[in-house]
Design a protein around this motif. Structure first.
Motif, PDB file in Angstrom:
ATOM      1  N   MET A 142     -35.506 -16.449   1.906  1.00  0.00           N
ATOM      2  CA  MET A 142     -35.841 -16.646   0.517  1.00  0.00           C
ATOM      3  C   MET A 142     -37.309 -17.068   0.434  1.00  0.00           C
ATOM      4  O   MET A 142     -37.742 -17.953   1.154  1.00  0.00           O
ATOM      5  CB  MET A 142     -34.925 -17.719  -0.078  1.00  0.00           C
ATOM      6  CG  MET A 142     -35.191 -18.011  -1.510  1.00  0.00           C
ATOM      7  SD  MET A 142     -34.067 -19.205  -2.313  1.00  0.00           S
ATOM      8  CE  MET A 142     -32.784 -19.505  -1.154  1.00  0.00           C
ATOM      9  N   ARG A 143     -38.045 -16.430  -0.454  1.00  0.00           N
ATOM     10  CA  ARG A 143     -39.455 -16.754  -0.613  1.00  0.00           C
ATOM     11  C   ARG A 143     -39.610 -17.993  -1.488  1.00  0.00           C
ATOM     12  O   ARG A 143     -38.721 -18.335  -2.267  1.00  0.00           O
ATOM     13  CB  ARG A 143     -40.186 -15.568  -1.231  1.00  0.00           C
ATOM     14  CG  ARG A 143     -40.157 -14.373  -0.257  1.00  0.00           C
ATOM     15  CD  ARG A 143     -40.850 -13.184  -0.786  1.00  0.00           C
ATOM     16  NE  ARG A 143     -42.298 -13.403  -0.701  1.00  0.00           N
ATOM     17  CZ  ARG A 143     -43.175 -12.604  -1.274  1.00  0.00           C
ATOM     18  NH1 ARG A 143     -42.789 -11.547  -1.949  1.00  0.00           N
ATOM     19  NH2 ARG A 143     -44.464 -12.842  -1.175  1.00  0.00           N
ATOM     20  N   THR A 144     -40.755 -18.637  -1.330  1.00  0.00           N
ATOM     21  CA  THR A 144     -41.030 -19.875  -2.062  1.00  0.00           C
ATOM     22  C   THR A 144     -42.296 -19.688  -2.873  1.00  0.00           C
ATOM     23  O   THR A 144     -43.283 -19.147  -2.381  1.00  0.00           O
ATOM     24  CB  THR A 144     -41.204 -21.054  -1.089  1.00  0.00           C
ATOM     25  OG1 THR A 144     -40.043 -21.145  -0.263  1.00  0.00           O
ATOM     26  CG2 THR A 144     -41.395 -22.352  -1.848  1.00  0.00           C
ATOM     27  N   PRO A 174     -40.099 -11.515  -9.806  1.00  0.00           N
ATOM     28  CA  PRO A 174     -39.571 -10.689  -8.708  1.00  0.00           C
ATOM     29  C   PRO A 174     -38.049 -10.590  -8.774  1.00  0.00           C
ATOM     30  O   PRO A 174     -37.383 -11.444  -9.354  1.00  0.00           O
ATOM     31  CB  PRO A 174     -40.021 -11.434  -7.454  1.00  0.00           C
ATOM     32  CG  PRO A 174     -40.296 -12.824  -7.891  1.00  0.00           C
ATOM     33  CD  PRO A 174     -40.682 -12.777  -9.330  1.00  0.00           C
ATOM     34  N   ASP A 175     -37.534  -9.548  -8.150  1.00  0.00           N
ATOM     35  CA  ASP A 175     -36.092  -9.313  -8.160  1.00  0.00           C
ATOM     36  C   ASP A 175     -35.469  -9.830  -6.868  1.00  0.00           C
ATOM     37  O   ASP A 175     -35.022  -9.061  -6.017  1.00  0.00           O
ATOM     38  CB  ASP A 175     -35.792  -7.823  -8.338  1.00  0.00           C
ATOM     39  CG  ASP A 175     -34.324  -7.580  -8.611  1.00  0.00           C
ATOM     40  OD1 ASP A 175     -33.619  -8.523  -9.025  1.00  0.00           O
ATOM     41  OD2 ASP A 175     -33.868  -6.445  -8.397  1.00  0.00           O
ATOM     42  N   GLU A 176     -35.483 -11.143  -6.731  1.00  0.00           N
ATOM     43  CA  GLU A 176     -34.897 -11.795  -5.564  1.00  0.00           C
ATOM     44  C   GLU A 176     -34.655 -13.257  -5.909  1.00  0.00           C
ATOM     45  O   GLU A 176     -35.232 -13.776  -6.859  1.00  0.00           O
ATOM     46  CB  GLU A 176     -35.845 -11.687  -4.362  1.00  0.00           C
ATOM     47  CG  GLU A 176     -37.188 -12.361  -4.601  1.00  0.00           C
ATOM     48  CD  GLU A 176     -38.186 -12.162  -3.472  1.00  0.00           C
ATOM     49  OE1 GLU A 176     -37.800 -12.321  -2.299  1.00  0.00           O
ATOM     50  OE2 GLU A 176     -39.346 -11.847  -3.767  1.00  0.00           O
ATOM     51  N   GLU A 177     -33.786 -13.905  -5.137  1.00  0.00           N
ATOM     52  CA  GLU A 177     -33.630 -15.346  -5.314  1.00  0.00           C
ATOM     53  C   GLU A 177     -34.909 -16.018  -4.863  1.00  0.00           C
ATOM     54  O   GLU A 177     -35.548 -15.592  -3.902  1.00  0.00           O
ATOM     55  CB  GLU A 177     -32.445 -15.869  -4.506  1.00  0.00           C
ATOM     56  CG  GLU A 177     -31.117 -15.531  -5.132  1.00  0.00           C
ATOM     57  CD  GLU A 177     -29.964 -16.293  -4.507  1.00  0.00           C
ATOM     58  OE1 GLU A 177     -30.173 -17.397  -3.959  1.00  0.00           O
ATOM     59  OE2 GLU A 177     -28.844 -15.770  -4.577  1.00  0.00           O
ATOM     60  N   ILE A 178     -35.272 -17.079  -5.561  1.00  0.00           N
ATOM     61  CA  ILE A 178     -36.538 -17.770  -5.314  1.00  0.00           C
ATOM     62  C   ILE A 178     -36.295 -19.273  -5.250  1.00  0.00           C
ATOM     63  O   ILE A 178     -35.535 -19.817  -6.049  1.00  0.00           O
ATOM     64  CB  ILE A 178     -37.552 -17.477  -6.449  1.00  0.00           C
ATOM     65  CG1 ILE A 178     -37.949 -16.002  -6.465  1.00  0.00           C
ATOM     66  CG2 ILE A 178     -38.760 -18.382  -6.377  1.00  0.00           C
ATOM     67  CD1 ILE A 178     -38.822 -15.562  -5.307  1.00  0.00           C
TER      68      ILE A 178
END
Length: 157
Positions: free
Chosen positions: A1-3, A30-34
């Motif tokens: 997961m990016r921060t 963005p289309d991702e969990e953050i």
């Protein structure tokens, strides 16, 4: 997961902190969990917490889901003027505050995010924030098993 380092106005930060705001709305995301450290703008000017955001939801999909509820559809249309996506606030964690002055002393080139930026792109700053934004208090987790109709594009907080 990016921060990321994600910027908030004090009003929105306080509503996330007290649990009354369970979706974060943005035009671009963005289309991702953050995982995001929360930088709160003036007058606070400090990092004060962390949030875990779920994958973005296109607000237009809610229009179909709630098509039989004219009040919600009206609210969605009002939100679509400024926002395109809703990200569920899966959890919130208070952290020890890091003031803008401290961030600038660490890195004289530090710039507050207008919206957000990925901390992985700034490894020294990322390490500094991780080391100093010490978690305090209890982790607050939001449940999305049952979403109240008032949680969808809330009219007024």
């Amino acid at each position: 997961m990016r921060t990321m380092l994600l910027s908030f106005k004090p009003k929105w930060y306080n509503l996330i902190k007290d649990g009354s705001k369970i979706f974060e709305y943005r035009r671009i995301f963005p289309d991702e969990e953050i995982m995001a450290y929360m930088y709160v703008s003036s007058p606070m000017k400090q990092i004060v917490g962390k949030i875990h955001l779920g994958r973005k939801i296109d607000i237009n999909t809610w229009k179909e889901k709630y098509k039989d509820d004219s009040e919600i559809c009206k609210r969605i249309d009002e939100y679509l003027i400024r926002h395109k996506y809703a990200m569920p606030v899966l959890s919130f964690q208070m952290t020890k505050e890091i003031e803008l002055r401290t961030l600038q002393e660490f890195d004289s080139k530090f710039v507050c995010p207008q919206m957000y930026y990925y901390l992985e792109n700034y490894p020294k700053l990322f390490e500094f924030i991780k080391k100093n934004a010490i978690e305090i208090g209890e982790l607050k987790v939001n449940s999305f098993e049952e979403i109240d109709r008032d949680d969808i594009c809330r009219k007024k907080y």
